[in-house]
Design a protein around this motif. Structure first.
Motif, PDB file in Angstrom:
ATOM      1  N   TRP A  41       0.813  -1.209   0.000  1.00  0.00           N
ATOM      2  CA  TRP A  41       0.000   0.000   0.000  1.00  0.00           C
ATOM      3  C   TRP A  41       0.850   1.264   0.000  1.00  0.00           C
ATOM      4  O   TRP A  41       0.557   2.219  -0.715  1.00  0.00           O
ATOM      5  N   LEU A  42       1.918   1.260   0.809  1.00  0.00           N
ATOM      6  CA  LEU A  42       2.679   2.493   1.007  1.00  0.00           C
ATOM      7  C   LEU A  42       3.867   2.651   0.063  1.00  0.00           C
ATOM      8  O   LEU A  42       4.182   3.770  -0.351  1.00  0.00           O
ATOM      9  N   ALA A  43       4.552   1.544  -0.245  1.00  0.00           N
ATOM     10  CA  ALA A  43       5.754   1.624  -1.091  1.00  0.00           C
ATOM     11  C   ALA A  43       5.911   0.321  -1.870  1.00  0.00           C
ATOM     12  O   ALA A  43       6.793  -0.484  -1.582  1.00  0.00           O
ATOM     13  N   PRO A  44       5.048   0.093  -2.851  1.00  0.00           N
ATOM     14  CA  PRO A  44       5.065  -1.190  -3.573  1.00  0.00           C
ATOM     15  C   PRO A  44       6.394  -1.505  -4.242  1.00  0.00           C
ATOM     16  O   PRO A  44       6.728  -2.680  -4.425  1.00  0.00           O
ATOM     17  N   GLU A  45       7.176  -0.468  -4.573  1.00  0.00           N
ATOM     18  CA  GLU A  45       8.471  -0.723  -5.226  1.00  0.00           C
ATOM     19  C   GLU A  45       9.471  -1.378  -4.286  1.00  0.00           C
ATOM     20  O   GLU A  45      10.495  -1.919  -4.726  1.00  0.00           O
ATOM     21  N   GLN A  46       9.186  -1.325  -2.963  1.00  0.00           N
ATOM     22  CA  GLN A  46      10.107  -1.898  -1.985  1.00  0.00           C
ATOM     23  C   GLN A  46       9.731  -3.325  -1.570  1.00  0.00           C
ATOM     24  O   GLN A  46      10.452  -3.941  -0.784  1.00  0.00           O
ATOM     25  N   VAL A  47       8.623  -3.836  -2.066  1.00  0.00           N
ATOM     26  CA  VAL A  47       8.211  -5.200  -1.708  1.00  0.00           C
ATOM     27  C   VAL A  47       9.286  -6.214  -2.104  1.00  0.00           C
ATOM     28  O   VAL A  47       9.508  -7.214  -1.417  1.00  0.00           O
ATOM     29  N   ALA A  48       9.983  -5.932  -3.200  1.00  0.00           N
ATOM     30  CA  ALA A  48      11.035  -6.847  -3.670  1.00  0.00           C
ATOM     31  C   ALA A  48      12.138  -7.017  -2.629  1.00  0.00           C
ATOM     32  O   ALA A  48      12.744  -8.090  -2.522  1.00  0.00           O
ATOM     33  N   VAL A  49      12.415  -5.954  -1.866  1.00  0.00           N
ATOM     34  CA  VAL A  49      13.433  -6.038  -0.812  1.00  0.00           C
ATOM     35  C   VAL A  49      13.013  -7.059   0.241  1.00  0.00           C
ATOM     36  O   VAL A  49      13.799  -7.917   0.655  1.00  0.00           O
ATOM     37  N   LEU A  50      11.744  -6.976   0.675  1.00  0.00           N
ATOM     38  CA  LEU A  50      11.254  -7.923   1.672  1.00  0.00           C
ATOM     39  C   LEU A  50      11.149  -9.339   1.104  1.00  0.00           C
ATOM     40  O   LEU A  50      11.328 -10.316   1.822  1.00  0.00           O
ATOM     41  N   ASP A  51      10.857  -9.447  -0.198  1.00  0.00           N
ATOM     42  CA  ASP A  51      10.850 -10.771  -0.838  1.00  0.00           C
ATOM     43  C   ASP A  51      12.226 -11.427  -0.714  1.00  0.00           C
ATOM     44  O   ASP A  51      12.342 -12.631  -0.443  1.00  0.00           O
ATOM     45  N   GLU A  52      13.272 -10.620  -0.917  1.00  0.00           N
ATOM     46  CA  GLU A  52      14.627 -11.146  -0.854  1.00  0.00           C
ATOM     47  C   GLU A  52      14.992 -11.544   0.574  1.00  0.00           C
ATOM     48  O   GLU A  52      15.622 -12.584   0.802  1.00  0.00           O
ATOM     49  N   VAL A  53      14.593 -10.719   1.555  1.00  0.00           N
ATOM     50  CA  VAL A  53      14.846 -11.058   2.954  1.00  0.00           C
ATOM     51  C   VAL A  53      14.092 -12.331   3.333  1.00  0.00           C
ATOM     52  O   VAL A  53      14.625 -13.216   3.998  1.00  0.00           O
ATOM     53  N   GLU A  54      12.853 -12.448   2.872  1.00  0.00           N
ATOM     54  CA  GLU A  54      12.046 -13.634   3.167  1.00  0.00           C
ATOM     55  C   GLU A  54      12.680 -14.891   2.575  1.00  0.00           C
ATOM     56  O   GLU A  54      12.672 -15.963   3.188  1.00  0.00           O
ATOM     57  N   ALA A  55      13.247 -14.761   1.383  1.00  0.00           N
ATOM     58  CA  ALA A  55      13.907 -15.906   0.745  1.00  0.00           C
ATOM     59  C   ALA A  55      15.110 -16.363   1.560  1.00  0.00           C
ATOM     60  O   ALA A  55      15.389 -17.567   1.646  1.00  0.00           O
ATOM     61  N   GLN A  56      15.828 -15.415   2.168  1.00  0.00           N
ATOM     62  CA  GLN A  56      16.956 -15.776   3.020  1.00  0.00           C
ATOM     63  C   GLN A  56      16.485 -16.557   4.240  1.00  0.00           C
ATOM     64  O   GLN A  56      17.139 -17.497   4.693  1.00  0.00           O
ATOM     65  N   PHE A  57      15.337 -16.165   4.797  1.00  0.00           N
ATOM     66  CA  PHE A  57      14.805 -16.862   5.969  1.00  0.00           C
ATOM     67  C   PHE A  57      14.642 -18.357   5.706  1.00  0.00           C
ATOM     68  O   PHE A  57      14.840 -19.179   6.590  1.00  0.00           O
ATOM     69  N   ALA A  58      14.225 -18.676   4.477  1.00  0.00           N
ATOM     70  CA  ALA A  58      13.940 -20.072   4.147  1.00  0.00           C
ATOM     71  C   ALA A  58      15.143 -20.973   4.348  1.00  0.00           C
ATOM     72  O   ALA A  58      15.004 -22.178   4.561  1.00  0.00           O
ATOM     73  N   THR A  59      16.350 -20.411   4.290  1.00  0.00           N
ATOM     74  CA  THR A  59      17.564 -21.226   4.406  1.00  0.00           C
ATOM     75  C   THR A  59      18.276 -21.071   5.747  1.00  0.00           C
ATOM     76  O   THR A  59      19.175 -21.840   6.050  1.00  0.00           O
ATOM     77  N   GLU A  60      17.872 -20.089   6.556  1.00  0.00           N
ATOM     78  CA  GLU A  60      18.663 -19.758   7.733  1.00  0.00           C
ATOM     79  C   GLU A  60      18.160 -20.370   9.040  1.00  0.00           C
ATOM     80  O   GLU A  60      18.878 -20.358  10.034  1.00  0.00           O
ATOM     81  N   PHE A  61      16.937 -20.883   9.058  1.00  0.00           N
ATOM     82  CA  PHE A  61      16.394 -21.377  10.317  1.00  0.00           C
ATOM     83  C   PHE A  61      16.682 -22.851  10.568  1.00  0.00           C
ATOM     84  O   PHE A  61      16.224 -23.404  11.564  1.00  0.00           O
ATOM     85  N   ASP A  62      17.388 -23.491   9.671  1.00  0.00           N
ATOM     86  CA  ASP A  62      17.816 -24.871   9.899  1.00  0.00           C
ATOM     87  C   ASP A  62      19.335 -24.908   9.783  1.00  0.00           C
ATOM     88  O   ASP A  62      19.887 -24.883   8.686  1.00  0.00           O
ATOM     89  N   TYR A  63      20.015 -24.961  10.923  1.00  0.00           N
ATOM     90  CA  TYR A  63      21.469 -24.916  10.934  1.00  0.00           C
ATOM     91  C   TYR A  63      22.096 -26.156  10.314  1.00  0.00           C
ATOM     92  O   TYR A  63      23.274 -26.139   9.949  1.00  0.00           O
ATOM     93  N   ARG A  64      21.334 -27.243  10.185  1.00  0.00           N
ATOM     94  CA  ARG A  64      21.884 -28.420   9.507  1.00  0.00           C
ATOM     95  C   ARG A  64      22.159 -28.103   8.041  1.00  0.00           C
ATOM     96  O   ARG A  64      23.128 -28.594   7.460  1.00  0.00           O
ATOM     97  N   ARG A  65      21.314 -27.263   7.461  1.00  0.00           N
ATOM     98  CA  ARG A  65      21.526 -26.846   6.071  1.00  0.00           C
ATOM     99  C   ARG A  65      22.779 -25.980   5.968  1.00  0.00           C
ATOM    100  O   ARG A  65      23.565 -26.117   5.031  1.00  0.00           O
ATOM    101  N   GLU A  66      22.975 -25.077   6.946  1.00  0.00           N
ATOM    102  CA  GLU A  66      24.177 -24.246   6.941  1.00  0.00           C
ATOM    103  C   GLU A  66      25.433 -25.107   7.086  1.00  0.00           C
ATOM    104  O   GLU A  66      26.453 -24.859   6.428  1.00  0.00           O
ATOM    105  N   ALA A  67      25.372 -26.136   7.949  1.00  0.00           N
ATOM    106  CA  ALA A  67      26.511 -27.040   8.113  1.00  0.00           C
ATOM    107  C   ALA A  67      26.821 -27.760   6.801  1.00  0.00           C
ATOM    108  O   ALA A  67      27.988 -27.921   6.423  1.00  0.00           O
ATOM    109  N   SER A  68      25.772 -28.161   6.092  1.00  0.00           N
ATOM    110  CA  SER A  68      25.956 -28.835   4.802  1.00  0.00           C
ATOM    111  C   SER A  68      26.613 -27.906   3.790  1.00  0.00           C
ATOM    112  O   SER A  68      27.512 -28.313   3.037  1.00  0.00           O
ATOM    113  N   HIS A  69      26.200 -26.631   3.797  1.00  0.00           N
ATOM    114  CA  HIS A  69      26.792 -25.661   2.878  1.00  0.00           C
ATOM    115  C   HIS A  69      28.268 -25.417   3.215  1.00  0.00           C
ATOM    116  O   HIS A  69      29.108 -25.299   2.309  1.00  0.00           O
ATOM    117  N   LEU A  70      28.585 -25.337   4.508  1.00  0.00           N
ATOM    118  CA  LEU A  70      29.983 -25.155   4.919  1.00  0.00           C
ATOM    119  C   LEU A  70      30.842 -26.309   4.414  1.00  0.00           C
ATOM    120  O   LEU A  70      31.944 -26.100   3.890  1.00  0.00           O
TER     121      LEU A  70
END
Length: 251
Positions: free
Chosen positions: A151-180
């Motif tokens: 409603w207020l700044a539709p051009e910035q929704v993409a920023v939150l989309d990118e942050v949300e996509a990061q969340f998908a990989t960060e809440f399971d540390y087993r995935r981070e260990a696998s990436h390391l």
């Protein structure tokens, strides 16, 4: 902004004055806004950390303040950290580690890191998430933020989309260990990772796979500088070789 609208209406636009006014507002509110984000933790810190890496979106005064969210985040209580470790292993901290420093080395948006020693004497870094409900709270924050931005700044929704996509990989540390582990293997194959007989070009923390859970990540402890500080130092050296400053090089 109201002043600018009036000037445009009166045909008295002054871009230089408008830039100065915006700069004054940025200087006035950047620190207090970032301090508020720091206290609110979770998705607010994550968003700030993301914006700190995007000088193309926010002015320098903001990126300077937002960078403090990389390490100067309030630590969570010792009790919460111990509860998370107890939940992960079914044992208390003293049963899992020979030593465990309750003072964190650093804290961030979803967890904090502690120095510890395994029972065999290995020095490790232990990354502990903030709590079982933290993931849902952060996802709800982003969901509601996106609804508001539409409603207020539709051009910035993409920023939150990118942050949300990061969340998908960060809440399971087993995935981070696998990436390391995957990055370590790739660098070893390429000849960049060191070994017992020679120093490598780079080093990557080695996860202790059998001790990594969804909420706790255990890896061998490495001494080193903050990544952004290290990149800045490399940039400054490159600039000096050309007789320039880092700001000159950025331009």
């Amino acid at each position: 902004e109201k002043k600018q609208q009036i000037r445009r209406y009166l045909n008295h636009e002054n871009p230089r004055l408008e830039d100065a006014e915006w700069e004054s507002l940025h200087n006035k509110y950047a620190k207090s806004t970032v301090d508020t984000m720091r206290r609110m933790l979770g998705s607010y810190v994550k968003l700030g950390q993301f914006l700190a890496l995007r000088p193309d979106i926010v002015p320098q005064v903001w990126t300077d303040e937002l960078r403090t969210l990389e390490s100067a985040v309030p630590a969570q209580s010792t009790e919460l950290v111990h509860e998370t470790i107890q939940r992960a292993y079914g044992k208390n901290v003293s049963e899992v580690f020979a030593t465990f420093d309750d003072k964190p080395v650093g804290s961030a948006s979803i967890g904090q890191v502690h120095k510890a020693t395994l029972k065999d004497g290995t020095r490790v870094a232990v990354k502990v998430q903030y709590g079982a409900g933290n993931e849902q709270v952060m996802r709800n924050d982003i969901k509601h933020g996106k609804e508001l931005f539409k409603w207020l700044a539709p051009e910035q929704v993409a920023v939150l989309d990118e942050v949300e996509a990061q969340f998908a990989t960060e809440f399971d540390y087993r995935r981070e260990a696998s990436h390391l582990s995957a990055v370590r293997n790739n660098l070893r194959k390429a000849g960049f990772l060191g070994s017992w007989w020679r120093r490598g070009v780079v080093d990557i923390p080695e996860p202790i796979s059998e001790m990594c859970t969804k909420e706790v990540l255990v890896m061998k402890f490495l001494e080193g500088d903050n990544l952004v500080d290290g990149i800045r130092a490399l940039g400054e050296r490159a600039a000096r070789r050309q007789g320039l400053t880092l700001d000159d090089l950025k331009r």
